[in-house]
Design a protein around this motif. Structure first.
Motif, PDB file in Angstrom:
ATOM      1  N   HIS A   1      -1.500   8.076   2.580  1.00  0.00           N
ATOM      2  CA  HIS A   1      -0.232   7.678   1.970  1.00  0.00           C
ATOM      3  C   HIS A   1       0.016   6.182   2.179  1.00  0.00           C
ATOM      4  CE1 HIS A   1       3.958   7.841   0.732  1.00  0.00           C
ATOM      5  NE2 HIS A   1       4.304   7.309   1.897  1.00  0.00           N
ATOM      6  N   ALA A   2      -0.279   5.686   3.389  1.00  0.00           N
ATOM      7  CA  ALA A   2      -0.072   4.264   3.688  1.00  0.00           C
ATOM      8  C   ALA A   2      -0.953   3.392   2.807  1.00  0.00           C
ATOM      9  CB  ALA A   2      -0.357   3.997   5.166  1.00  0.00           C
TER      10      ALA A   2
ATOM     11  N   LEU B   1      -1.116  -0.486  -1.776  1.00  0.00           N
ATOM     12  CA  LEU B   1      -1.552  -0.909  -3.104  1.00  0.00           C
ATOM     13  C   LEU B   1      -0.382  -1.039  -4.061  1.00  0.00           C
ATOM     14  CD1 LEU B   1      -4.839   1.170  -3.550  1.00  0.00           C
ATOM     15  CD2 LEU B   1      -4.625  -1.240  -2.972  1.00  0.00           C
ATOM     16  N   GLU B   2       0.633  -0.215  -3.846  1.00  0.00           N
ATOM     17  CA  GLU B   2       1.822  -0.273  -4.708  1.00  0.00           C
ATOM     18  C   GLU B   2       2.760  -1.405  -4.319  1.00  0.00           C
ATOM     19  OE1 GLU B   2       3.576   3.567  -4.330  1.00  0.00           O
ATOM     20  OE2 GLU B   2       1.850   4.619  -5.200  1.00  0.00           O
TER      21      GLU B   2
ATOM     22  N   VAL C   1       4.179  -6.536   8.641  1.00  0.00           N
ATOM     23  CA  VAL C   1       3.937  -5.122   8.335  1.00  0.00           C
ATOM     24  C   VAL C   1       2.826  -4.995   7.304  1.00  0.00           C
ATOM     25  CG1 VAL C   1       4.904  -3.025   7.329  1.00  0.00           C
ATOM     26  CG2 VAL C   1       6.265  -4.380   8.935  1.00  0.00           C
ATOM     27  N   GLU C   2       2.894  -5.787   6.234  1.00  0.00           N
ATOM     28  CA  GLU C   2       1.860  -5.735   5.200  1.00  0.00           C
ATOM     29  C   GLU C   2       0.507  -6.138   5.764  1.00  0.00           C
ATOM     30  OE1 GLU C   2       0.784  -7.578   0.785  1.00  0.00           O
ATOM     31  OE2 GLU C   2       2.673  -8.097   1.777  1.00  0.00           O
TER      32      GLU C   2
ATOM     33  N   MET D   1      -6.906  -7.278  -0.597  1.00  0.00           N
ATOM     34  CA  MET D   1      -6.375  -5.920  -0.533  1.00  0.00           C
ATOM     35  C   MET D   1      -7.511  -4.911  -0.330  1.00  0.00           C
ATOM     36  SD  MET D   1      -3.414  -4.424  -0.652  1.00  0.00           S
ATOM     37  CE  MET D   1      -2.371  -5.565  -1.550  1.00  0.00           C
ATOM     38  N   PRO D   2      -7.375  -4.001   0.627  1.00  0.00           N
ATOM     39  CA  PRO D   2      -8.442  -3.011   0.860  1.00  0.00           C
ATOM     40  C   PRO D   2      -8.417  -1.922  -0.206  1.00  0.00           C
ATOM     41  CG  PRO D   2      -6.596  -2.589   2.310  1.00  0.00           C
ATOM     42  CD  PRO D   2      -6.259  -3.861   1.574  1.00  0.00           C
ATOM     43  N   SER D   3      -9.512  -1.199  -0.276  1.00  0.00           N
ATOM     44  CA  SER D   3      -9.589  -0.067  -1.194  1.00  0.00           C
ATOM     45  C   SER D   3      -9.147   1.202  -0.480  1.00  0.00           C
ATOM     46  CB  SER D   3     -11.023   0.103  -1.710  1.00  0.00           C
ATOM     47  OG  SER D   3     -11.916   0.298  -0.618  1.00  0.00           O
TER      48      SER D   3
END
Length: 804
Positions: A723-724, A729-730, A750-751, A786-788
């Protein structure tokens, strides 16, 4: 250079230093005096006079040097020294100027005598000196600035600047190599150098100045990277290398991928080549690379008549019968003089005697230097000893597997081994030649120990004396242990406790603090005031010798984010470890529901960073890479200031440097295991990275990663890590934080923490960062994409919005 393995798969960035308005050029007729300096146009480097005793320029010191240092770094750090072997005494008034012949010179203002000169042959009256943004000091013609008459890059000291060359000019014979400082406070020529292999091989080598035999090399350049450094092929490295070999010159040069990063590549006093990055957050240099990693691999690092031990502090100790030659130099890490005999050998002091009185003292479990000559004529140990006694230059011998080794003159590179019947390194026994006086003294010490043990079986009067003596000894040991718990390390290392004492100290193991897969932990006190944590191990089947050896290795590991081992107990089948007590207990007590306190976001972020630093130290800075294998909040302890300490790391199997992976039957805690571990294949340090990522998500959310309610467009429970990843990604990370924080968080952090966590739990271990990379990311000097989504994790849980 050898700093190329520092290859991160992430893109670095660092704040660009502010430019200085100070001048960068000396013109004819101008002079640079003490307290003046040139500053490069980018502000990165400064040139001026400095002294090492105060670590910054001042006028009340003995020795002055002209040098280049890092101007944007508040901690004075020299990068180049002009007159390293000719210090300027404070009786002179030095100035840097252009002489009448066009050379750049240091003048004694009172006598107008030249102290140092560039000694360029083709100078002219129109020369100027300029400090470039690269850190290169050049002498050039004011009418033609593209013509370089002399440059500091051709005369490096101990530091390799980005863009400078290591190698030689085939036409002029000019050789460029790095040479270490003499000691921490003296930039004079040291004993180790770093440069191209003089044998002709296309590789870089570390070599003692007085020897032609390298003790470490990069391996041969294959057109893309050095053979021993395959990590150079990784994407987005910190440094990129170029190797050139043509008719005119042969050299290697480095460039920093991100020019705004402040880096330092140096051959250290320790004989190791090291790379550092300056971190504003810690206001200090952070070492990101060192070779060779084992200090005892450096040639003669401890000097003559010493024994080097990798897993000990200090590394160097004098052999029995010897004493430190120059304690002052040792304090400055200059141990070239090593140790000297307390009493001369009889063979040397009295050559008229027909038979020497010298004796041999056994030093077991050591590794002898390579290429130690063998004497074929000696068929037994006694014959080998006699061969040594017949030569006044013989200082020791060894007899093993029918071979006699004779060592002459100064003994160098003697290395202590952790011998064990379960290892392949049984070591050799060195028989050290001593004077009869020193030998007798050592033998008497041994006898005193034996007599002390025998007293207990004597008469009642002697037994009473033994009790009193043991009480005094125990009282002394207790004081030592109390001092160690206060943060002062005793010279004798960790303490060997008796089981009865620990039983009494823990009130018969009644106050249980917690437990895990390795055993239970109980609170106790030393001296009725100093708290300790005693771990009673379950299923420890090692023999006493092996257990003590592993405890010794654990005790040598010291880091602010690792729990400190105070002592141990090994009696019969009983195995206990004694640690410093952590007043705030473990992280899970504060993190999860039903806790009495709520950790602020700032505290949580610092805890995450501290844990990463501790793991990075275990993985990369110890002699042996140590895999924790059971990382979870229960194994993160907090001290009075909520500084995190990683616990239970000593329980994991040590991973030797010659291996990259280990297959273990140990099993960690469900919910924190990497997929490759669950499948039963060999594991690496990346299993700790995976566990760290899952734990980091728990630090962010304040709840276990197991199924927990979370709104996700439906009323279904979700597996939080998946979920995280989707919320990241959103672009909606706010909903991931612990609701008890009531939104009082730093969303940027946090990001960043969520990105780190999702990278750490990638399916393929090669896609995960190292813990050293995690530290740099969380410290804010590294940016990451950004990770996948971890697809394997998602598949294992059924869907991003359901639980398995």
């Amino acid at each position: 250079m050898h700093f190329l393995p520092i290859a991160f798969t992430l893109l670095f960035f660092l704040r660009t230093p502010a430019s200085s308005v100070a001048k960068d050029t000396i013109l004819a007729g101008q002079a640079l005096a003490v307290n003046d300096k040139l500053v490069s146009k980018n502000g990165r480097y400064a040139l001026g006079f400095f002294n090492t005793s105060s670590s910054k320029p001042s006028q009340d010191t003995t020795n002055w040097y002209l040098g280049i240092w890092f101007n944007t770094v508040p901690k004075f750090t020299s990068a180049w020294v002009a007159n390293r072997d000719k210090p300027i005494k404070n009786t002179t008034s030095p100035e840097l100027t252009i002489s009448h012949d066009g050379n750049l010179v240091i003048l004694n203002r009172s006598t107008k005598s030249i102290i140092w000169s560039t000694q360029a042959n083709n100078t002219r009256n129109s020369t100027i000196a300029m400090l470039l943004s690269s850190g290169n000091l050049i002498l050039t013609d004011s009418c033609n600035s593209s013509e370089v008459l002399w440059q500091s890059f051709d005369h490096p000291t101990d530091t390799l600047f980005p863009g400078a060359k290591l190698g030689w000019n085939k036409l002029t014979g000019l050789t460029c190599r790095l040479v270490s400082w003499k000691n921490l406070n003296d930039p004079a020529t040291g004993v180790y150098y770093d440069g191209l292999d003089p044998s002709g091989l296309n590789q870089l080598v570390l070599t003692p100045l007085n020897s032609s035999i390298p003790y470490w090399s990069t391996g041969v350049w294959n057109g893309k990277y050095f053979a021993s450094l395959p990590e150079m092929t990784a994407s987005n490295p910190v440094f990129t290398a170029t190797f050139v070999n043509n008719d005119q010159e042969k050299y290697m040069t480095l460039q920093v991928v991100n020019s705004s990063m402040v880096t330092r590549n140096v051959i250290d006093v320790s004989g190791q080549t090291k790379a550092f990055i300056w971190l504003d957050s810690s206001q200090d240099w952070t070492m990101i690379y060192a070779q060779p990693k084992a200090q005892c691999d450096v040639f003669a690092i401890c000097g003559p008549f010493t024994i080097c031990t990798d897993d000990a502090v200090p590394h160097c100790n004098c052999m029995e019968g010897f004493t430190i030659t120059s304690p002052k130099d040792w304090d400055l890490e200059d141990r070239a003089s090593g140790c000297s005999r307390k009493t001369p050998l009889d063979c040397i002091s009295n050559k008229s005697m027909s038979r020497t009185t010298d004796k041999f003292y056994s030093v077991p479990c050591v590794k002898l230097p390579q290429n130690t000559p063998k004497v074929q004529a000696a068929a037994s140990a006694s014959e080998c000893a006699q061969v040594c006694l017949n030569s006044c230059s013989c200082t020791a011998y060894s007899f093993i597997d029918g071979g006699c080794s004779i060592l002459h003159n100064e003994l160098l590179n003697i290395r202590f081994l952790q011998c064990s019947s379960t290892t392949n390194f049984s070591g050799e026994t060195l028989y050290l030649r001593l004077s009869a006086k020193d030998f007798q003294r050592l033998e008497n010490n041994r006898k005193r120990i034996v007599i002390g043990l025998a007293i207990g079986t004597g008469s009642s009067a002697l037994g009473l004396f033994a009790v009193i003596l043991l009480a005094l000894i125990w009282r002394k040991k207790r004081k030592i242990s109390e001092r160690m718990l206060d943060g002062v390390q005793g010279c004798n290392g960790i303490i060997a406790f008796r089981y009865t004492y620990l039983k009494r100290a823990t009130n018969k193991f009644k106050d249980r603090l917690g437990g895990g897969s390795f055993g239970s932990v109980f609170k106790g006190f030393i001296g009725d005031s100093t708290p300790i944590a005693v771990k009673r191990l379950d299923g420890a089947y090692q023999g006493e010798k092996e257990f003590r050896a592993e405890v010794s290795s654990i005790g040598a590991i010291q880091h602010i984010n690792l729990v400190k081992l105070v002592g141990f107990c090994c009696e019969g089948s009983k195995r206990l470890l004694v640690y410093e007590h952590m007043s705030n207990r473990s992280l899970d007590v504060h993190l999860f529901p039903n806790n009495s306190t709520t950790l602020s976001w700032t505290t949580r972020y610092q805890i995450a960073l501290g844990v990463a630093r501790g793991l990075a130290y275990l993985h990369e800075s110890c002699r042996d890479c140590i895999i924790h294998c059971d990382l979870k909040p229960e194994n993160i302890l907090l001290d009075d200031s909520l500084i995190p300490k990683v616990a239970d790391f000593g329980m994991a199997k040590l991973l030797g440097r010659e291996f990259s992976r280990v297959l273990t039957t140990m099993r960690g805690t469900a919910g924190y295991l990497a997929p490759e571990w669950i499948s039963g294949v060999a594991i690496s340090a990346k299993v700790d990275v995976y566990s760290y990522g899952l734990m980091l998500l728990e630090i962010i959310s304040g709840k276990r990663n197991s199924c927990a309610p979370c709104s996700s467009g439906g009323n279904l429970d979700v597996y939080f890590p998946v979920h995280a990843a989707h919320k990241l990604l959103e672009g909606d990370v706010g909903c991931l934080t612990d609701h008890k924080l009531q939104g009082d968080v730093n969303l940027v952090e946090v990001e960043l923490a969520c990105k780190v966590a999702c990278w750490c739990i990638q399916d393929n271990e090669l896609d995960r960062p190292t813990m050293a990379q995690v530290v740099l990311i969380l410290e804010g000097i590294v940016d990451i994409r950004m990770p996948s989504i971890p697809r394997l994790l998602e598949a294992m849980t059924g869907s991003p919005y359901s639980c398995s």
